[in-house]
Write a protein that holds these residues in place. Structure first.
Motif, mmCIF file in Angstrom:
data_model
loop_
_atom_site.group_PDB
_atom_site.id
_atom_site.type_symbol
_atom_site.label_atom_id
_atom_site.label_comp_id
_atom_site.label_asym_id
_atom_site.label_seq_id
_atom_site.Cartn_x
_atom_site.Cartn_y
_atom_site.Cartn_z
ATOM 1 N N LEU C 25 0.819 -1.211 0.000
ATOM 2 C CA LEU C 25 0.000 0.000 0.000
ATOM 3 C C LEU C 25 0.851 1.257 0.000
ATOM 4 C CD1 LEU C 25 -2.974 -0.695 2.370
ATOM 5 C CD2 LEU C 25 -2.944 -0.454 -0.067
ATOM 6 N N LEU C 26 1.985 1.250 0.707
ATOM 7 C CA LEU C 26 2.804 2.465 0.781
ATOM 8 C C LEU C 26 3.317 2.843 -0.600
ATOM 9 C CD1 LEU C 26 4.037 4.525 2.660
ATOM 10 C CD2 LEU C 26 6.017 3.087 2.856
ATOM 11 N N TYR C 27 3.802 1.845 -1.365
ATOM 12 C CA TYR C 27 4.294 2.128 -2.717
ATOM 13 C C TYR C 27 3.155 2.665 -3.587
ATOM 14 C CZ TYR C 27 8.133 -0.934 -1.251
ATOM 15 O OH TYR C 27 9.165 -1.502 -0.583
ATOM 16 N N SER C 28 1.988 2.064 -3.375
ATOM 17 C CA SER C 28 0.836 2.455 -4.169
ATOM 18 C C SER C 28 0.476 3.920 -3.939
ATOM 19 C CB SER C 28 -0.297 1.538 -3.755
ATOM 20 O OG SER C 28 -1.366 1.700 -4.546
ATOM 21 N N ILE C 29 0.491 4.324 -2.653
ATOM 22 C CA ILE C 29 0.123 5.708 -2.320
ATOM 23 C C ILE C 29 1.146 6.682 -2.893
ATOM 24 C CG2 ILE C 29 -0.096 7.286 -0.381
ATOM 25 C CD1 ILE C 29 -1.254 4.920 1.179
ATOM 26 N N ILE C 30 2.433 6.314 -2.792
ATOM 27 C CA ILE C 30 3.466 7.221 -3.304
ATOM 28 C C ILE C 30 3.375 7.330 -4.821
ATOM 29 C CG2 ILE C 30 5.946 7.498 -3.533
ATOM 30 C CD1 ILE C 30 6.175 6.384 -0.724
ATOM 31 N N SER C 31 3.046 6.212 -5.501
ATOM 32 C CA SER C 31 2.914 6.276 -6.957
ATOM 33 C C SER C 31 1.763 7.166 -7.373
ATOM 34 C CB SER C 31 2.701 4.884 -7.530
ATOM 35 O OG SER C 31 3.680 4.019 -7.080
ATOM 36 N N VAL C 32 0.648 7.077 -6.638
ATOM 37 C CA VAL C 32 -0.480 7.923 -7.030
ATOM 38 C C VAL C 32 -0.147 9.384 -6.760
ATOM 39 C CG1 VAL C 32 -2.020 8.084 -5.025
ATOM 40 C CG2 VAL C 32 -2.955 7.759 -7.254
ATOM 41 N N GLY C 33 0.694 9.649 -5.754
ATOM 42 C CA GLY C 33 1.158 11.014 -5.554
ATOM 43 C C GLY C 33 1.970 11.502 -6.741
ATOM 44 N N ALA C 34 2.815 10.624 -7.282
ATOM 45 C CA ALA C 34 3.590 10.996 -8.465
ATOM 46 C C ALA C 34 2.675 11.319 -9.633
ATOM 47 C CB ALA C 34 4.543 9.863 -8.834
ATOM 48 N N PRO C 49 -2.378 27.920 -14.978
ATOM 49 C CA PRO C 49 -1.610 28.034 -13.725
ATOM 50 C C PRO C 49 -2.469 27.905 -12.468
ATOM 51 C CG PRO C 49 -1.781 30.144 -14.817
ATOM 52 C CD PRO C 49 -2.292 29.137 -15.777
ATOM 53 N N ASP C 50 -3.733 28.353 -12.545
ATOM 54 C CA ASP C 50 -4.613 28.204 -11.372
ATOM 55 C C ASP C 50 -4.741 26.745 -10.991
ATOM 56 O OD1 ASP C 50 -6.300 30.986 -11.367
ATOM 57 O OD2 ASP C 50 -5.787 30.327 -13.371
ATOM 58 N N LEU C 51 -5.000 25.923 -12.024
ATOM 59 C CA LEU C 51 -5.183 24.498 -11.773
ATOM 60 C C LEU C 51 -3.904 23.864 -11.288
ATOM 61 C CD1 LEU C 51 -7.351 23.441 -14.760
ATOM 62 C CD2 LEU C 51 -7.992 23.817 -12.439
ATOM 63 N N ALA C 52 -2.750 24.315 -11.801
ATOM 64 C CA ALA C 52 -1.488 23.716 -11.381
ATOM 65 C C ALA C 52 -1.258 23.961 -9.894
ATOM 66 C CB ALA C 52 -0.339 24.291 -12.207
ATOM 67 N N ILE C 53 -1.495 25.212 -9.450
ATOM 68 C CA ILE C 53 -1.298 25.522 -8.026
ATOM 69 C C ILE C 53 -2.246 24.684 -7.177
ATOM 70 C CG2 ILE C 53 -1.568 27.316 -6.293
ATOM 71 C CD1 ILE C 53 -0.723 29.315 -8.341
ATOM 72 N N THR C 54 -3.528 24.647 -7.586
ATOM 73 C CA THR C 54 -4.518 23.934 -6.789
ATOM 74 C C THR C 54 -4.200 22.445 -6.721
ATOM 75 O OG1 THR C 54 -6.085 25.499 -7.674
ATOM 76 C CG2 THR C 54 -6.975 23.692 -6.423
ATOM 77 N N GLN C 55 -3.843 21.867 -7.878
ATOM 78 C CA GLN C 55 -3.573 20.428 -7.917
ATOM 79 C C GLN C 55 -2.385 20.084 -7.039
ATOM 80 O OE1 GLN C 55 -5.197 17.928 -9.520
ATOM 81 N NE2 GLN C 55 -3.748 16.515 -8.622
ATOM 82 N N MET C 56 -1.360 20.941 -7.073
ATOM 83 C CA MET C 56 -0.158 20.697 -6.262
ATOM 84 C C MET C 56 -0.520 20.665 -4.777
ATOM 85 S SD MET C 56 3.095 20.441 -6.917
ATOM 86 C CE MET C 56 3.872 21.462 -8.135
ATOM 87 N N ALA C 57 -1.292 21.663 -4.331
ATOM 88 C CA ALA C 57 -1.623 21.728 -2.903
ATOM 89 C C ALA C 57 -2.566 20.602 -2.511
ATOM 90 C CB ALA C 57 -2.249 23.082 -2.589
ATOM 91 N N VAL C 58 -3.540 20.299 -3.408
ATOM 92 C CA VAL C 58 -4.501 19.243 -3.110
ATOM 93 C C VAL C 58 -3.807 17.893 -3.013
ATOM 94 C CG1 VAL C 58 -6.327 17.920 -4.222
ATOM 95 C CG2 VAL C 58 -6.586 20.340 -3.946
ATOM 96 N N GLU C 59 -2.772 17.705 -3.842
ATOM 97 C CA GLU C 59 -2.079 16.422 -3.858
ATOM 98 C C GLU C 59 -1.389 16.173 -2.520
ATOM 99 O OE1 GLU C 59 -2.625 14.527 -6.373
ATOM 100 O OE2 GLU C 59 -1.602 12.987 -5.225
ATOM 101 N N VAL C 60 -0.819 17.246 -1.940
ATOM 102 C CA VAL C 60 -0.154 17.099 -0.643
ATOM 103 C C VAL C 60 -1.159 16.629 0.406
ATOM 104 C CG1 VAL C 60 1.040 18.347 1.165
ATOM 105 C CG2 VAL C 60 1.585 18.800 -1.194
ATOM 106 N N ILE C 61 -2.325 17.286 0.436
ATOM 107 C CA ILE C 61 -3.337 16.924 1.436
ATOM 108 C C ILE C 61 -3.837 15.504 1.175
ATOM 109 C CG2 ILE C 61 -5.483 17.633 2.517
ATOM 110 C CD1 ILE C 61 -3.932 19.901 2.890
#
Lengths: 160, 115, 190
Positions: C25-34, C49-61
């Motif tokens: 599962l850990l590898y799986s989660i990190i891959s989906v983050g990539a 650029p709006d979407l890029a900023i939002t996607q970047m922050a959303v991905e972290v959460i």
């Protein structure tokens, strides 16, 4: 696989760097919210970035410290307040200009590209940003509390 | 070509939803589908050699109007991304509750334990 | 430009395959983050650029939430051997959808020519032309989101509110039952 518990917080190095960085992340989120109508960004992205600042505190310093910074009750009220502010602006449009969501504040063409140039849009952005930030922080903090209950040791929980 | 790749991404997500047994894997597959759909919508609005739909203070507005990409799909996808995060939180909460109840992430085991 | 996007989407496909196929599962989660961060880069190349900023922050959460979900059990493995019938059914569904998509592919508009180029009076064209005059916002995406289509944003706020409320109520009952008698504070969040 030793994942550090949020309840205990992480090592001294992580805590120190978090202490330096968290204010800047929050400030960046607020900047993105305030200037959303002029530069890329807006309530959604800024709210998520501001929530990331609080989630950083939650992960690095533990749930107790995070709740001392920003309590659950405050987050829940901020969540509701954001939506209500957005709705109140919409209703003000209905009252003052006759249409729901009307941009009632007349814009001055000379003041373009400044902070207050576009009527109620910055205020809507603030409401949305507050809402997104508080609700995401609330979910993260509640989830961390649940995990603390669920995994006292690293044993697999028995079916209850 | 690009649309085909995007469609393949969505199909991979669907394959994951249909075949995986682990609730966390199913959540991840749904995330992949979500990414594919967002990408598809934004591709619809792209204009070759486009510029972002943001007016710069001293810029030439007529020239910008001819080159700017379509803002409407971007606005819709922006809301969709944040909704996706909210729904992800709901799915994670449900998954934790299921783990609490059954002690496993495996949906077949859950079916057996239900009795 | 177009080649860069093709390469990035191919990397996303590889990342998605790894995320779904790897047993841990850990590898799986990190891959989906990539995959999510690659999507953010693709948005940047598609001039969003709006979407890029939002996607970047959303991905972290997203990564934080998924790691919190799996907790210390990120290395747990679940076998994915389905029965013959279920595998055949899955294959049929995917094949039918792939054929459907392949037949639709010819009808898609050419890449790089949005709807504003093909028709004269589209809503997007009007937003682009009159956005600055009518709203005063230089960022047309924000103008669409909060002025022209503010109902959309209101609906989004409602959906987000309901989803978060649902998540909190799903987690709350259990928290209250377990924290009976301990010093865990009650979670009166709503």
């Amino acid at each position: 696989m030793n994942v550090p518990r949020p309840s205990e917080g992480m090592s001294l190095i992580v805590r120190t760097v978090c202490g330096w960085v968290k204010g800047f992340i929050l400030l960046y989120g607020i900047y993105i919210i305030l200037y959303g109508h002029l530069t890329p960004g807006g309530g959604f992205s800024g709210g998520v970035i501001a929530a990331a600042a609080f989630v950083l505190i939650l992960l690095a310093e533990g749930a107790r410290s995070a709740e001392a910074t920003f309590s659950r009750q405050a987050a829940a009220s901020g969540d509701c307040l954001g939506v209500l502010a957005f709705l109140a602006l919409a209703l003000l449009g209905l009252l003052l200009a006759g249409t729901f969501f009307a941009n009632f504040w007349t814009t001055d063409p000379a003041a373009r590209f400044t902070l207050l140039s576009s009527g109620m849009i910055p205020f809507c952005n603030m409401g949305i940003g507050l809402k997104v930030c508080c609700s995401l922080y609330l979910v993260a903090v509640v989830l961390s509390g649940i995990r603390q209950l669920r995994f006292p040791q690293d044993t697999k929980g028995e079916p209850r | 070509m690009i649309y085909a790749l995007c469609f393949i991404l969505i199909l991979i997500g669907l394959y994951g939803v249909l075949t995986r047994r682990n609730t966390v894997k199913i959540i991840i597959s749904l995330l992949v589908i979500e990414y594919g759909v967002h990408l598809f919508l934004v591709l619809q609005g792209y204009r070759r050699d486009g510029v972002p739909p943001i007016i710069e203070p001293g810029g030439e507005e007529a020239l910008w109007l001819q080159r700017s990409v379509d803002p409407l799909p971007q606005a819709l996808v922006l809301t969709s991304i944040v909704i996706g995060l909210g729904v992800l939180a709901l799915m994670v909460a449900l998954s934790i509750r299921l783990y609490e109840r059954f002690g496993t992430f495996d949906i077949r085991e859950m079916r057996k334990l239900r009795g | 430009m177009s080649e860069t996007i093709v390469v990035l989407i191919s990397l996303m496909i590889i990342g998605a395959l790894v995320a779904i196929e790897t047993p841990r599962l850990l590898y799986s989660i990190i891959s989906v983050g990539a995959v999510g961060f690659l999507l953010s880069i693709v948005f940047l190349f598609l001039s969003a650029p709006d979407l890029a900023i939002t996607q970047m922050a959303v991905e972290v959460i997203t990564l934080v939430l998924l790691l919190q979900c799996t907790g210390g059990l990120a290395s747990e493995q679940v076998s994915d051997q389905g029965s013959l019938f279920s595998r055949a059914a899955t294959g049929t569904i995917l094949l039918v959808l792939a054929l459907f998509g392949a037949s639709m592919l010819a009808d898609f508009p050419e890449f790089g020519r949005p709807v504003i180029d093909r028709f004269a009076d589209t809503p997007s064209g009007i937003y682009l032309r009159e956005g600055l005059q009518q709203t005063g916002a230089a960022n047309i995406v924000t103008a669409v989101l909060l002025d022209f289509r503010a109902y959309d944003t209101l609906g989004e706020a409602t959906v987000l509110f309901c989803a978060v409320m649902g998540a909190l109520s799903v987690l709350r009952r259990q928290g209250r039952r377990q924290s009976e008698g301990s010093d865990q504070e009650g979670e009166e969040v709503t």
